[in-house]
Design an enzyme around this catalytic site. Structure first.
Site, mmCIF file in Angstrom:
data_model
loop_
_atom_site.group_PDB
_atom_site.id
_atom_site.type_symbol
_atom_site.label_atom_id
_atom_site.label_comp_id
_atom_site.label_asym_id
_atom_site.label_seq_id
_atom_site.Cartn_x
_atom_site.Cartn_y
_atom_site.Cartn_z
ATOM 1 N N ASP A 125 -1.487 -0.792 6.012
ATOM 2 C CA ASP A 125 -1.678 -0.279 7.371
ATOM 3 C C ASP A 125 -3.097 0.193 7.653
ATOM 4 O O ASP A 125 -3.417 0.513 8.794
ATOM 5 C CB ASP A 125 -0.715 0.884 7.644
ATOM 6 N N ASP B 200 -7.006 -1.688 3.602
ATOM 7 C CA ASP B 200 -6.087 -2.733 3.170
ATOM 8 C C ASP B 200 -6.483 -4.115 3.697
ATOM 9 O O ASP B 200 -5.937 -5.125 3.242
ATOM 10 C CB ASP B 200 -4.662 -2.423 3.653
ATOM 11 N N ASP C 150 0.878 -1.166 0.000
ATOM 12 C CA ASP C 150 0.000 0.000 0.000
ATOM 13 C C ASP C 150 0.925 1.228 0.000
ATOM 14 O O ASP C 150 2.054 1.154 0.469
ATOM 15 C CB ASP C 150 -0.878 -0.015 1.251
#
Length: 651
Positions: A548, A552, A348
């Protein structure tokens, strides 16, 4: 990022800022958590009783045997119960029952200590495995906690607070500043900046006005929003995230299914062979019953899979322990096994490859304005706002130790920015779209500069002195200091690196260029990230996802191995992740993959050695005949050797 400067006509100057990396938070091993495990307590108790029984064997044989019986019961009760349950419920045999039978067989011919040793080693191995596997339980309670329980519904004659489940498509809601948006909908009145990081992963709050779509689970900014519900509670994007996480959690790794099948087959073969050894030789080979039973018990002991079982877990646990010292926490051995086969690591962007907070990268003062004074004025006004961009400007001024001014009067301009009076002089700071509405001398230079900043993936704000443009600010979520090294180390291992983000393509491309990732996917919603993870798995094989945020979580659950950020990660991401970086140290991912590959090599070495020893002992028993003590020594010796081979990963 180092400060930069560009020369423009009329003395326009530009600067960037630096961001110091944070000191990692240390993580200490807590032995109390290990000892609180009931299986571990039983295993250690069994081992202690075995030692006492052995020490007292010369003093009182009867008392020693009684202690051995207690040792068998304490250490073998849990495994015996599991074996019986498998036999009764599934009508199948497993290694648990086989080990108990082997220990009882040793005891039946007088070798109590050897049987107790088998029980102790097997119970200890099972306790260690149980402890690590407890950490792999996935819970979405943190994700559910982000869902608001009630909403303010606008009705004829006023407003009322209702449960989320009672909302219907077409209902009109009021979302006050700072509140979580309770449902997917469309804004029909009001303007505000909405923090959508929990859903889309965008690093910057998104301006919302009439006609804009909003998502449940996102956080409203400083202005009230009136929205019309477009989806029922069970069909919101937030609900889909929860559903995708739950579905991914039900998937059982193929390696676990294979081990279960192998265990069943192995146990059946050994039991069948033992029964055949007891029943057939007296008739076929004319052996005596005592000799036949002795050889059958030797076979049951040497064929017991202690060494085979210990081939895997000590190596796995050693690698897990070594990773924990670096702040990398595995929730189970299977995740280490899967990580050894990694082909792609997908990151990410926001908060993983980047810092996750907007930073002032460019501060440009117009002709006739002192750069430091203009920054002090801007920070003084923005200090009254809680907008992330405003906070970034204030941080910049504080980093440079500038003295802020007293604000005589301040007004928030909804949907644009903020303005304030300093010593009777009106200053305004807000979005640069004001340039599109102006056509004054010098504006084209500012528009050109804005295009350049936006091309670099930056958010641009404008500073106005009354009606004149005084300066321009470029802000961006900056790359983490460790990101470039982390990506490079992975690529050296032959692992491809991808970046998945909900941010704009322009921003994503800039970050990709700075970090050197191989694949870039931008503008993604959580369900899009899941789609891309599945596509990467189909094309490349094992995929590791690093993230995080709540957004996600589905991708973390869908990936072969999900890695969550421990310091800045959301509760949902940490719960669903298979591996947690306690210090957010992404540069250690490459070394962890290397360690996982080493552990797999050691596991293969151990398994080949264990199978070779078991086969040799069994053949010796059939062809030459070996004494039970030698069988136990050979069996236990091989077990100790494979354990020591696995533990060398701790060096």
């Amino acid at each position: 990022m180092h400060a930069t400067s560009k020369q423009l006509p009329k003395s326009l100057a530009r600067e960037g800022s630096t961001q110091q990396p944070r000191t990692p938070r240390p993580r200490r091993f807590d032995p109390k958590a290990m000892l609180s495990n009931s299986e571990m307590q039983a295993a250690l108790g069994s081992g202690l009783l075995m030692l006492v029984a052995w020490a007292l064997s010369g003093w009182s044989e009867i008392f020693s045997i009684l202690l051995y019986i207690v040792s068998y019961s304490v250490g073998g009760w849990i495994k015996a119960k599991e074996g019986v349950e498998t036999l009764v419920k599934e009508r199948d045999l497993d290694v648990n029952l086989l080990m108990i039978a082997a220990a009882l067989g040793a005891a039946s011919i007088g070798y109590w200590n050897e049987g107790a040793m088998l029980i102790f080693i097997f119970a200890l191995s099972g306790a260690l495995e149980s402890y690590t596997m407890e950490r792999s339980k996935k819970d979405i309670s943190s994700l559910m906690a982000l869902k608001p329980a009630t909403a303010v519904r606008i009705e004829k004659g006023g407003m009322s607070e209702v449960a989320i489940d009672l909302l219907a498509v077409g209902d009109q809601l009021l979302v006050r500043p700072g509140e979580i948006i309770p449902a997917d909908g469309t804004v029909y009145r009001g303007e505000s900046a909405v923090n959508q990081a929990s859903i889309t992963g965008e690093s910057m709050p998104v301006e919302k006005s009439a006609g804009s779509d909003v998502f449940a689970g996102t956080i409203n900014g400083e202005g009230p929003l009136y929205i019309e519900v477009t989806k029922s509670a069970e069909n919101t994007l937030f609900a889909k995230i929860i559903k995708m996480v739950e579905e991914a959690e039900t998937e059982v790794p193929e390696s676990q299914r294979f081990i279960k099948r192998l265990e069943s087959v192995y146990a059946r073969v050994v039991v069948a062979a033992t029964i055949a050894l007891i029943a057939l030789p007296p008739f076929v080979l004319d052996w005596s019953w005592s000799s036949t039973f002795y050889k059958a018990m030797v076979f049951l002991v040497v064929a017991s899979p202690c060494a085979l079982v210990s081939s895997i877990m000590p190596a796995m646990l050693s690698a897990i322990s070594k990773s924990a010292r670096k702040g990398i926490l595995f929730k189970g051995g299977v995740h280490l096994e899967n990580m050894a086969k990694t082909s792609v690591v997908a990151f990410d962007k926001t908060g993983t490859l980047t810092e996750g907070l907007p930073q002032v990268t460019d501060f440009i003062a117009g002709e006739g304005y002192d750069r430091n004074e203009l920054l002090a004025v801007s920070a003084s006004i923005e200090k009254l706002s809680r907008h992330p961009l405003a906070e970034a400007i204030v941080r910049k001024a504080e980093e440079e130790h500038l003295l802020l001014h007293v604000i005589e009067e301040s007004t928030s301009v909804t949907g644009w920015g903020i303005e304030g009076l300093i010593e009777g002089r009106l200053w305004r700071i807000g979005k640069s779209n004001l340039l599109d509405e102006r056509n004054e001398g010098g504006d084209e230079q500012w528009r050109s500069l804005r295009r350049q900043l936006e091309k670099e993936g930056k958010t641009v704000s404008l500073i106005l002195d009354g009606g004149d443009i005084a300066g321009m600010i470029g802000l961006q979520d900056t790359v983490r200091p460790q990101a470039v090294a982390a990506v490079h180390k992975l690529q050296e291992l032959g692992v491809k690196v991808a970046m998945l983000t909900g941010d704009r393509a322009a921003t994503a491309e800039v970050i990709a260029g700075q970090t050197g990732v191989d694949l870039v996917f931008a503008g993604l919603l959580p369900e899009d990230k899941v789609t891309h993870i599945r596509a990467l798995r189909e094309q490349y094989g094992n995929v590791v996802m690093v993230g995080d945020g709540v957004n996600d979580a589905p991708a973390l659950a869908t990936a072969t191995v999900g890695i969550g950020m421990g310091m800045k990660g959301s509760g949902a991401a940490l719960e669903i992740a298979d591996v947690v970086l306690m210090n957010d140290n992404i540069e250690e991912i490459a070394s962890t993959i290397t360690l996982a590959r080493r552990s797999q090599r050691i596991v293969k070495q151990n398994m080949i050695f264990a199978v070779t020893v078991i086969a040799t002992l069994m053949l010796s028993n059939f062809l030459q005949g070996i004494a039970l003590p030698f069988g136990v020594i050979g069996h236990e010796g091989s077990t100790i050797l494979v354990i020591l081979n696995g533990l060398r990963l701790l060096r």
